[in-house]
Scaffold this motif. Structure first.
Motif, PDB file in Angstrom:
ATOM      1  N   GLU A  86       0.966  -0.998  -0.016  1.00 29.59           N
ATOM      2  CA  GLU A  86      -0.405  -0.075   0.304  1.00 29.59           C
ATOM      3  C   GLU A  86       0.816   1.527   0.289  1.00 29.59           C
ATOM      4  O   GLU A  86       1.855   1.174   0.663  1.00 29.59           O
ATOM      5  CB  GLU A  86      -0.822   0.241   0.742  1.00 29.59           C
ATOM      6  CG  GLU A  86      -1.903  -1.338   1.213  1.00 29.59           C
ATOM      7  CD  GLU A  86      -2.796  -0.662   2.475  1.00 29.59           C
ATOM      8  OE1 GLU A  86      -2.885  -0.025   3.059  1.00 29.59           O
ATOM      9  OE2 GLU A  86      -3.133  -2.111   3.223  1.00 29.59           O
ATOM     10  N   TYR A  87       0.274   2.403  -0.594  1.00 26.98           N
ATOM     11  CA  TYR A  87       1.240   3.394  -0.362  1.00 26.98           C
ATOM     12  C   TYR A  87      -0.029   4.623  -1.259  1.00 26.98           C
ATOM     13  O   TYR A  87      -0.839   5.169  -1.737  1.00 26.98           O
ATOM     14  CB  TYR A  87       2.062   3.396  -2.248  1.00 26.98           C
ATOM     15  CG  TYR A  87       3.228   5.031  -2.029  1.00 26.98           C
ATOM     16  CD1 TYR A  87       2.816   5.816  -2.598  1.00 26.98           C
ATOM     17  CD2 TYR A  87       3.645   4.866  -1.673  1.00 26.98           C
ATOM     18  CE1 TYR A  87       3.229   7.353  -2.034  1.00 26.98           C
ATOM     19  CE2 TYR A  87       5.594   5.429  -2.521  1.00 26.98           C
ATOM     20  CZ  TYR A  87       4.749   7.011  -2.885  1.00 26.98           C
ATOM     21  OH  TYR A  87       5.549   7.793  -2.833  1.00 26.98           O
ATOM     22  N   SER A  88       0.011   5.641   0.180  1.00 31.41           N
ATOM     23  CA  SER A  88      -0.150   6.816   0.406  1.00 31.41           C
ATOM     24  C   SER A  88       0.214   7.862   1.116  1.00 31.41           C
ATOM     25  O   SER A  88       1.983   7.934   1.000  1.00 31.41           O
ATOM     26  CB  SER A  88      -1.942   6.691   1.276  1.00 31.41           C
ATOM     27  OG  SER A  88      -1.130   6.077   2.032  1.00 31.41           O
ATOM     28  N   GLU A  89       0.040   9.084   1.092  1.00 33.99           N
ATOM     29  CA  GLU A  89       0.641   9.978   1.913  1.00 33.99           C
ATOM     30  C   GLU A  89       0.960   9.950   3.192  1.00 33.99           C
ATOM     31  O   GLU A  89       1.959  10.372   4.158  1.00 33.99           O
ATOM     32  CB  GLU A  89       0.393  11.556   1.748  1.00 33.99           C
ATOM     33  CG  GLU A  89       0.919  12.374   1.950  1.00 33.99           C
ATOM     34  CD  GLU A  89       0.647  13.528   1.381  1.00 33.99           C
ATOM     35  OE1 GLU A  89       0.306  14.833   2.746  1.00 33.99           O
ATOM     36  OE2 GLU A  89      -0.056  13.950   0.274  1.00 33.99           O
TER      37      GLU A  89
ATOM     38  N   PHE B 271       4.907   2.338   7.130  1.00 34.93           N
ATOM     39  CA  PHE B 271       5.029   3.131   8.155  1.00 34.93           C
ATOM     40  C   PHE B 271       4.341   3.867   7.792  1.00 34.93           C
ATOM     41  O   PHE B 271       3.463   4.273   7.088  1.00 34.93           O
ATOM     42  CB  PHE B 271       6.785   4.142   7.073  1.00 34.93           C
ATOM     43  CG  PHE B 271       7.670   2.741   7.454  1.00 34.93           C
ATOM     44  CD1 PHE B 271       8.604   3.614   7.972  1.00 34.93           C
ATOM     45  CD2 PHE B 271       7.666   2.284   6.304  1.00 34.93           C
ATOM     46  CE1 PHE B 271      10.075   2.507   8.348  1.00 34.93           C
ATOM     47  CE2 PHE B 271       8.954   0.869   6.492  1.00 34.93           C
ATOM     48  CZ  PHE B 271       9.902   1.723   7.008  1.00 34.93           C
ATOM     49  N   LEU B 272       3.311   5.106   9.388  1.00 37.32           N
ATOM     50  CA  LEU B 272       2.589   5.883   9.201  1.00 37.32           C
ATOM     51  C   LEU B 272       3.467   7.226   9.197  1.00 37.32           C
ATOM     52  O   LEU B 272       4.343   7.656  10.818  1.00 37.32           O
ATOM     53  CB  LEU B 272       1.408   5.595  10.480  1.00 37.32           C
ATOM     54  CG  LEU B 272       1.272   3.786  10.399  1.00 37.32           C
ATOM     55  CD1 LEU B 272       0.177   4.261  11.554  1.00 37.32           C
ATOM     56  CD2 LEU B 272       0.240   4.569   9.057  1.00 37.32           C
TER      57      LEU B 272
ATOM     58  N   LEU C 236       4.991  11.598   3.767  1.00 38.96           N
ATOM     59  CA  LEU C 236       5.567   9.894   3.005  1.00 38.96           C
ATOM     60  C   LEU C 236       5.723   9.794   1.831  1.00 38.96           C
ATOM     61  O   LEU C 236       4.877  10.346   1.119  1.00 38.96           O
ATOM     62  CB  LEU C 236       5.395   8.599   3.592  1.00 38.96           C
ATOM     63  CG  LEU C 236       4.625   8.766   5.429  1.00 38.96           C
ATOM     64  CD1 LEU C 236       4.342   7.868   5.848  1.00 38.96           C
ATOM     65  CD2 LEU C 236       6.365   9.082   6.103  1.00 38.96           C
ATOM     66  N   CYS C 237       7.336   9.427   1.007  1.00 39.21           N
ATOM     67  CA  CYS C 237       7.182   9.536   0.120  1.00 39.21           C
ATOM     68  C   CYS C 237       8.277   8.492   0.006  1.00 39.21           C
ATOM     69  O   CYS C 237       9.300   8.382   1.177  1.00 39.21           O
ATOM     70  CB  CYS C 237       7.533  10.747  -0.546  1.00 39.21           C
ATOM     71  SG  CYS C 237       9.172  11.350  -1.000  1.00 39.21           S
ATOM     72  N   MET C 238       8.411   7.591  -1.277  1.00 37.80           N
ATOM     73  CA  MET C 238       9.255   7.025  -1.464  1.00 37.80           C
ATOM     74  C   MET C 238      10.388   7.217  -2.583  1.00 37.80           C
ATOM     75  O   MET C 238      10.056   8.015  -3.830  1.00 37.80           O
ATOM     76  CB  MET C 238       8.469   5.330  -1.589  1.00 37.80           C
ATOM     77  CG  MET C 238       7.952   4.707  -1.874  1.00 37.80           C
ATOM     78  SD  MET C 238       8.036   3.003  -1.260  1.00 37.80           S
ATOM     79  CE  MET C 238       9.248   2.358  -2.184  1.00 37.80           C
TER      80      MET C 238
ATOM     81  N   GLY D 245       9.631  11.478   4.596  1.00 38.53           N
ATOM     82  CA  GLY D 245       9.056  12.253   5.335  1.00 38.53           C
ATOM     83  C   GLY D 245       8.488  12.355   6.963  1.00 38.53           C
ATOM     84  O   GLY D 245       9.649  12.153   6.756  1.00 38.53           O
ATOM     85  N   ASN D 246       7.817  12.448   7.871  1.00 36.10           N
ATOM     86  CA  ASN D 246       7.765  12.613   8.194  1.00 36.10           C
ATOM     87  C   ASN D 246       7.166  11.310   9.134  1.00 36.10           C
ATOM     88  O   ASN D 246       5.811  11.699   9.154  1.00 36.10           O
ATOM     89  CB  ASN D 246       6.980  13.575   9.165  1.00 36.10           C
ATOM     90  CG  ASN D 246       6.707  13.975  10.531  1.00 36.10           C
ATOM     91  OD1 ASN D 246       7.471  13.528  11.229  1.00 36.10           O
ATOM     92  ND2 ASN D 246       6.131  14.907  11.192  1.00 36.10           N
ATOM     93  N   ILE D 247       7.753  11.114   9.774  1.00 39.73           N
ATOM     94  CA  ILE D 247       7.722   8.945  10.071  1.00 39.73           C
ATOM     95  C   ILE D 247       6.683   9.588  11.868  1.00 39.73           C
ATOM     96  O   ILE D 247       7.949   9.489  12.223  1.00 39.73           O
ATOM     97  CB  ILE D 247       8.646   8.367  10.099  1.00 39.73           C
ATOM     98  CG1 ILE D 247       8.875   8.090   8.925  1.00 39.73           C
ATOM     99  CG2 ILE D 247       8.264   6.747  11.031  1.00 39.73           C
ATOM    100  CD1 ILE D 247      10.566   7.453   8.582  1.00 39.73           C
ATOM    101  N   SER D 248       5.994   9.028  12.080  1.00 36.78           N
ATOM    102  CA  SER D 248       5.617   9.296  13.255  1.00 36.78           C
ATOM    103  C   SER D 248       5.836   7.852  14.041  1.00 36.78           C
ATOM    104  O   SER D 248       5.396   7.805  15.474  1.00 36.78           O
ATOM    105  CB  SER D 248       3.960   9.812  13.123  1.00 36.78           C
ATOM    106  OG  SER D 248       3.629   8.978  12.610  1.00 36.78           O
ATOM    107  N   SER D 249       5.052   6.380  13.643  1.00 34.63           N
ATOM    108  CA  SER D 249       5.096   5.270  13.723  1.00 34.63           C
ATOM    109  C   SER D 249       5.492   4.386  12.890  1.00 34.63           C
ATOM    110  O   SER D 249       5.479   4.721  12.013  1.00 34.63           O
ATOM    111  CB  SER D 249       3.998   5.216  14.713  1.00 34.63           C
ATOM    112  OG  SER D 249       2.836   4.687  13.456  1.00 34.63           O
ATOM    113  N   ILE D 250       6.122   3.228  13.181  1.00 37.86           N
ATOM    114  CA  ILE D 250       6.096   1.958  12.125  1.00 37.86           C
ATOM    115  C   ILE D 250       5.508   1.282  12.794  1.00 37.86           C
ATOM    116  O   ILE D 250       5.946   0.229  14.281  1.00 37.86           O
ATOM    117  CB  ILE D 250       7.165   1.376  12.735  1.00 37.86           C
ATOM    118  CG1 ILE D 250       8.534   2.795  11.667  1.00 37.86           C
ATOM    119  CG2 ILE D 250       8.107   0.336  11.317  1.00 37.86           C
ATOM    120  CD1 ILE D 250      10.450   2.654  12.016  1.00 37.86           C
TER     121      ILE D 250
END
Length: 98
Positions: A54-57, A71-72, A76-78, A90-95
Motif C-alpha cells: 500500500e502507498y499513500s502520503e 510506516f505511518l 511520506l514518499c518513496m 517524510g515525517n515518520i510518526s510510527s512503524i
C-alpha cells in the motif's frame, strides 16, 4: 529427526550466504532477515523489501517476506525502490510490524 532439519536449514543458510557473497549481492538476497535503518524520524532505509503493498502520503506498507512493515506519518514518499530495498522519506510518526 528435528536435528536433521535444523542441520539442513543451517547448511542451506550457509550456502545462501556463500552464494550471495560470491555474486556480490546483499546477504539476505536469497531470504533471511530484513534490516531497517532510521535517520531520525525523517528517513528509513529498508533492505530486504520484496514489494509495496500500500502507498499513500500517510501510510506505506511493505512486504518483507515473512512479515509486513507499515510506516505511518505525513508527507511520506518513496525516494528510491530497488528489487531488494527501499528508501522512505517524510515525517515518520510510527512503524508497525504485522
Amino acid at each position: 529427526m528435528v536435528s536433521i532439519k535444523k542441520n539442513n536449514r543451517n547448511r542451506h543458510s550457509s550456502l545462501r550466504q556463500q552464494l550471495a557473497t560470491g555474486l556480490e549481492l546483499p546477504s539476505n538476497a536469497f531470504g533471511g532477515a530484513s534490516q531497517i535503518e532510521l535517520s531520525s524520524n525523517r528517513e528509513a532505509v529498508i533492505d530486504g523489501c520484496l514489494g509495496v503493498l500500500e502507498y499513500s502520503e500517510n501510510e506505506i506498507l511493505l512486504n518483507l517476506g515473512n512479515l509486513t512493515v507499515c510506516f505511518l506519518g505525513t508527507s511520506l514518499c518513496m525516494k528510491c525502490m530497488t528489487p531488494t530495498g527501499a528508501i522512505i522519506e517524510g515525517n515518520i510518526s510510527s512503524i508497525q510490524f504485522k
